[in-house]
Design an enzyme around this catalytic site. Structure first.
Site, mmCIF file in Angstrom:
data_model
loop_
_atom_site.group_PDB
_atom_site.id
_atom_site.type_symbol
_atom_site.label_atom_id
_atom_site.label_comp_id
_atom_site.label_asym_id
_atom_site.label_seq_id
_atom_site.Cartn_x
_atom_site.Cartn_y
_atom_site.Cartn_z
ATOM 1 N N GLY A 174 37.106 43.566 35.395
ATOM 2 C CA GLY A 174 38.219 44.467 35.655
ATOM 3 C C GLY A 174 38.468 45.357 34.458
ATOM 4 O O GLY A 174 38.169 44.983 33.318
ATOM 5 N N GLN A 220 43.024 50.836 28.967
ATOM 6 C CA GLN A 220 42.079 50.227 28.031
ATOM 7 C C GLN A 220 41.056 51.226 27.502
ATOM 8 O O GLN A 220 40.426 50.974 26.478
ATOM 9 C CB GLN A 220 41.344 49.056 28.689
ATOM 10 C CG GLN A 220 42.248 47.880 29.005
ATOM 11 C CD GLN A 220 41.476 46.818 29.744
ATOM 12 O OE1 GLN A 220 41.415 46.828 30.965
ATOM 13 N NE2 GLN A 220 40.872 45.902 28.997
ATOM 14 N N CYS A 246 39.751 39.107 28.247
ATOM 15 C CA CYS A 246 40.055 40.527 28.363
ATOM 16 C C CYS A 246 39.083 41.322 27.508
ATOM 17 O O CYS A 246 38.802 40.941 26.366
ATOM 18 C CB CYS A 246 41.493 40.769 27.902
ATOM 19 S SG CYS A 246 42.011 42.490 28.014
ATOM 20 N N LEU A 247 38.598 42.432 28.052
ATOM 21 C CA LEU A 247 37.693 43.284 27.283
ATOM 22 C C LEU A 247 38.384 43.873 26.057
ATOM 23 O O LEU A 247 37.714 44.229 25.097
ATOM 24 C CB LEU A 247 37.140 44.405 28.174
ATOM 25 C CG LEU A 247 36.260 43.945 29.335
ATOM 26 C CD1 LEU A 247 35.856 45.128 30.206
ATOM 27 C CD2 LEU A 247 35.033 43.206 28.826
ATOM 28 N N HIS A 257 46.574 40.940 35.993
ATOM 29 C CA HIS A 257 46.142 41.171 34.617
ATOM 30 C C HIS A 257 45.943 42.671 34.373
ATOM 31 O O HIS A 257 46.437 43.224 33.382
ATOM 32 C CB HIS A 257 44.839 40.400 34.375
ATOM 33 C CG HIS A 257 44.215 40.625 33.046
ATOM 34 N ND1 HIS A 257 44.205 39.656 32.074
ATOM 35 C CD2 HIS A 257 43.560 41.689 32.519
ATOM 36 C CE1 HIS A 257 43.578 40.137 30.999
ATOM 37 N NE2 HIS A 257 43.172 41.366 31.257
ATOM 38 N N GLU A 258 45.218 43.342 35.274
ATOM 39 C CA GLU A 258 44.928 44.764 35.082
ATOM 40 C C GLU A 258 46.184 45.619 35.258
ATOM 41 O O GLU A 258 46.376 46.596 34.527
ATOM 42 C CB GLU A 258 43.819 45.230 36.032
ATOM 43 C CG GLU A 258 42.487 44.540 35.831
ATOM 44 C CD GLU A 258 41.946 44.577 34.411
ATOM 45 O OE1 GLU A 258 42.280 45.511 33.642
ATOM 46 O OE2 GLU A 258 41.183 43.663 34.050
ATOM 47 N N HIS A 276 48.186 45.811 32.172
ATOM 48 C CA HIS A 276 47.699 46.827 31.224
ATOM 49 C C HIS A 276 48.380 48.168 31.472
ATOM 50 O O HIS A 276 48.726 48.868 30.518
ATOM 51 C CB HIS A 276 46.183 47.016 31.350
ATOM 52 C CG HIS A 276 45.381 46.005 30.605
ATOM 53 N ND1 HIS A 276 45.441 45.865 29.228
ATOM 54 C CD2 HIS A 276 44.481 45.103 31.028
ATOM 55 C CE1 HIS A 276 44.606 44.911 28.852
ATOM 56 N NE2 HIS A 276 44.021 44.409 29.931
#
Length: 168
Positions: free
Chosen positions: A46, A51, A92-93, A134-135, A138
């Site tokens: 994701g 991000q 997470c990235l 989660h996304e 962000h």
């Protein structure tokens, strides 16, 4: 298509609230394609536009093993369908190399626009529900580390800051 730079915690740009997408046009579709390419290359499941330092309400994800079932959420809105919270180990990235349990509702409904600007609704549970939450966090300037204790969050921040200094 291009691979975009992914911001890493504690970069303050990750805290910027994303603006709604006014119109789904070729620029937005190009952003979606670049985000998908970036997510697959990372590799991740994701990615939110925040991000990649684009502060628009756009999320992409793909939970398939073959990485051939991309999902696009433009201007997503979440409705929680369960009150009970369950822990799920998240990574997470933007927080590379760290995985921690986060308690979240396990079933949600999401309303969004697809890559053509067509509204749709989806009920999700399990990993998909967790990933959506989660996304979408962000997009609101929130990271999964915000759910952790101050001690754990500070420890992660210090380790990443040290890594960033060593890379520079």
């Amino acid at each position: 298509m291009a691979i975009l730079n992914i911001l890493e915690f504690p970069d303050p740009r990750l805290r910027i609230q994303a603006r709604p997408v006014a119109a789904v046009d070729d620029d937005i579709r190009r952003l979606i394609d670049d985000m998908l390419e970036t997510m697959y290359a990372a590799p991740g499941i994701g990615l939110a536009a925040t991000q990649v330092n684009t502060h628009l309400r756009v999320v992409v994800m793909d939970l398939s093993e073959e990485k051939n079932e991309p999902l696009v959420f433009i201007n997503p809105e979440i409705e929680f369908l369960t009150e009970e919270l369950e822990p799920y180990q998240e990574g997470c990235l933007s927080v590379p190399g760290f995985y921690e349990n986060v308690d979240r509702p396990q079933k949600v409904r999401i309303r969004a626009l697809d890559r053509e600007g067509v509204p749709y609704e989806l009920e999700a549970e399990g990993l998909l529900a967790v990933c959506i939450q989660h996304e979408c966090d962000h997009l609101n300037g929130k990271l999964f580390v915000d759910y952790l204790s101050t001690l754990k969050r500070d420890r992660i921040r210090k380790k990443l800051e040290k890594q960033h200094r060593q890379q520079d």
